[in-house]
Scaffold this active site. Structure first.
Site, PDB file in Angstrom:
ATOM      1  N   CYS A  77       0.834  -1.209   0.000  1.00 57.52           N
ATOM      2  CA  CYS A  77       0.000   0.000   0.000  1.00 57.52           C
ATOM      3  C   CYS A  77       0.864   1.252   0.000  1.00 57.52           C
ATOM      4  O   CYS A  77       1.861   1.342   0.714  1.00 57.52           O
ATOM      5  CB  CYS A  77      -0.911  -0.006   1.225  1.00 57.52           C
ATOM      6  SG  CYS A  77      -1.904   1.483   1.402  1.00 57.52           S
ATOM      7  N   CYS A 153      -7.304  -0.723   8.215  1.00 58.50           N
ATOM      8  CA  CYS A 153      -6.233   0.263   8.037  1.00 58.50           C
ATOM      9  C   CYS A 153      -6.004   0.940   9.381  1.00 58.50           C
ATOM     10  O   CYS A 153      -6.951   1.411  10.009  1.00 58.50           O
ATOM     11  CB  CYS A 153      -6.640   1.275   6.972  1.00 58.50           C
ATOM     12  SG  CYS A 153      -5.559   2.716   6.945  1.00 58.50           S
ATOM     13  N   GLN A 277     -11.387  18.943   7.534  1.00 56.80           N
ATOM     14  CA  GLN A 277     -10.044  18.454   7.871  1.00 56.80           C
ATOM     15  C   GLN A 277     -10.100  16.978   8.248  1.00 56.80           C
ATOM     16  O   GLN A 277     -11.033  16.532   8.913  1.00 56.80           O
ATOM     17  CB  GLN A 277      -9.468  19.280   9.017  1.00 56.80           C
ATOM     18  CG  GLN A 277      -9.282  20.756   8.685  1.00 56.80           C
ATOM     19  CD  GLN A 277      -8.052  21.031   7.836  1.00 56.80           C
ATOM     20  OE1 GLN A 277      -7.247  20.144   7.566  1.00 56.80           O
ATOM     21  NE2 GLN A 277      -7.914  22.266   7.403  1.00 56.80           N
ATOM     22  N   CYS A 402      -0.658  23.418   3.322  1.00 61.50           N
ATOM     23  CA  CYS A 402      -0.445  21.971   3.281  1.00 61.50           C
ATOM     24  C   CYS A 402       0.681  21.628   2.309  1.00 61.50           C
ATOM     25  O   CYS A 402       0.860  20.458   1.964  1.00 61.50           O
ATOM     26  CB  CYS A 402      -1.741  21.249   2.905  1.00 61.50           C
ATOM     27  SG  CYS A 402      -2.436  21.807   1.360  1.00 61.50           S
TER      28      CYS A 402
END
Ligand code: SAH
Length: 445
Positions: A77, A153, A277, A402
């Site tokens: 992954c 996950c 967010q 970001c």
């Protein structure tokens, strides 16, 4: 010359933007998936080019001191690029990436230590599983469109796994075909799950290229409605070519069109299309830092640009005279208006449209801000917006970023216009990934 399959012994000295280790071989760079700076590894070449190669770690010969055991069974992954790196070292790395990006633009300012999480797992409130024939529900492998089947996950809320298991089973039992990218045929493309950290509420968005039968949809809703705290099932029709996950065509199949969540003292409604967010715990940390840096006295007019569902606006409102939030996605602006009402906050106003246009229009009407907050997407602020801000000269500009590269680009330009970059604080919003979020303070001189 490199050859695919070739085994090389390499010393990793640094990392790419994507989190691959970099080593040299006969003067050419080799990009090693899974390699950390300080590692000595045996690596297998996966892609051979005349001047560089890509490779994957076959065996770690001497581990870097920051290397930790992998916590995830899904080795293929591409989701968590830094997961074998000690968490403290990840935080230091993120600070360094920020310092380097700023220095490349000739900016030297105080950069705080990265604010990390005490427990950097299960922090995400949104999961987007791609679906391919099989059906396989999962995330893409590194640098590819190959799907890795994911059952659990470690970054997602645990309930997410129950939902994907239900969808997988539903597709099998009702023979609902997965979307086939190569032929552009089939139905289910993505399953998105959103959860509210405090409320525990869950939303499922099934993204399809064609409408499933009514019988199939009823069966899906019936199954999903059994999941505790699931309050919303949405269907999104997206038959466009490309990688965009959602389209604007969203409708409620069952329950509410939104989930609610709390950030700090405030309640928020979040719809499928609104940006929210991803890491709510760190969002509170980030917003507190924004409010601190804005240093409001109660008399200021504040612009919150790229305001999403109005979260930063509403955080600032109690400390300001008036807040104007500006956002381009209509659904998010509608959520923002509802959120202001819901929290009984009256001194905010939200505008729908591109920030660069809205700010220019307000400024022309004689409205200017004492403090501006910007929180743009990765590409940074539009130049037209920076031009207006340079004319308007707010006393303080708080820049939430970001992407260190575009922050540094915009910061360099603002510095030329007489703004002083006072300080930057990185906040780790995405543990185990290469994403670097930060908040910077500029003052106008
Ligand atoms: N401040 C919000 C959202 C930040 S994400 C929060 O903290 O949650 C960036 C937002 O910018 C997204 O909501 C996106 O829809 C919006 N956006 C992108 N381009 C824009 C533009 N040119 N003008 C205004 N908003 C824009």
């Amino acid at each position: 010359m490199f050859k695919a399959g070739q085994l090389l012994t390499l010393s990793v000295h640094s990392l790419t933007d994507k989190g691959d280790g970099i080593a040299q071989h006969n003067g050419c760079p080799v990009y090693i998936s899974g390699g950390l700076p300080g590692d000595e590894v045996e690596a297998r070449v996966t892609l051979a080019r005349p001047r560089y190669a890509q490779a994957e770690v076959k065996r770690v010969l001497t581990p870097a001191s920051e290397r930790r055991p992998d916590f995830c069974p899904h080795t293929e992954c591409g989701g968590c690029q830094l997961r074998v790196m000690d968490y403290g070292a990840q935080l230091q790395l993120k600070r360094e990436l920020l310092v380097n990006a700023l220095q490349e633009r000739g900016l030297n300012c105080s950069v705080a230590n990265t604010i990390g999480m005490d427990d950097p797992f299960h922090y995400r409130n949104k999961a987007q599983f791609a679906v391919q024939p099989g059906p396989t529900l999962g995330f893409y492998a590194k640098h590819s469109h190959q799907l890795v089947e994911i059952e659990q996950c470690a970054m997602q809320a645990p309930e997410t796994a129950d939902i994907t298991a239900l969808v997988r089973q539903w597709m099998r039992e009702l023979a609902v075909p997965a979307f086939n990218e190569a032929h552009h045929s089939g139905c289910v493309r993505y399953v998105m799950v959103r959860n509210g950290r405090h409320s525990g509420e869950l939303m499922v968005v099934l993204v399809v290229a064609e409408e499933p039968t009514e019988r199939a949809l009823n069966a899906l809703v019936e199954r999903l409605a059994q999941v505790p705290k699931l309050v919303s099932v949405q269907l999104c029709l997206n038959d466009a070519v490309g990688n965009r996950i959602l389209s604007e065509q969203v409708r409620t199949l069952w329950g509410s069109s939104v989930i609610s969540d709390r950030l700090g003292e405030l309640q928020f409604d979040i719809s499928a299309l609104s940006f929210y967010q991803i890491n709510p715990h760190q969002t509170e940390v980030l917003y507190r830092e924004v409010v601190r840096l804005a240093a409001l006295s109660g008399s200021e007019t504040v612009f919150d640009l790229y305001s999403g569902i109005g979260t930063i606006s509403l955080f600032m409102a109690p400390f300001a005279a008036q807040v104007h939030g500006m956002e381009i996605v209509p659904e998010a602006v509608a959520d923002a208006g509802r959120n202001a009402e819901r929290n009984d906050i009256k001194n905010v106003r939200f505008y729908c449209g591109a920030a660069e246009r809205q700010v220019a229009a307000l400024y022309q009407q004689g409205v200017s801000a004492d403090v501006v907050v910007v929180d743009p997407p990765r590409k940074g602020c539009d130049q037209a917006l920076l031009d207006t801000l340079a004319n308007m000269r707010p006393a303080r500009l708080v820049y939430v970023s970001c992407n260190p590269k575009t922050l540094a680009r915009d910061a360099a330009w603002l510095s030329e216009q007489g703004f002083t970059l006072e300080q930057v604080t990185p906040v780790d919003m995405f543990p185990h990934t290469m994403h670097v979020e930060s908040v910077a303070l500029f003052s106008a001189t």
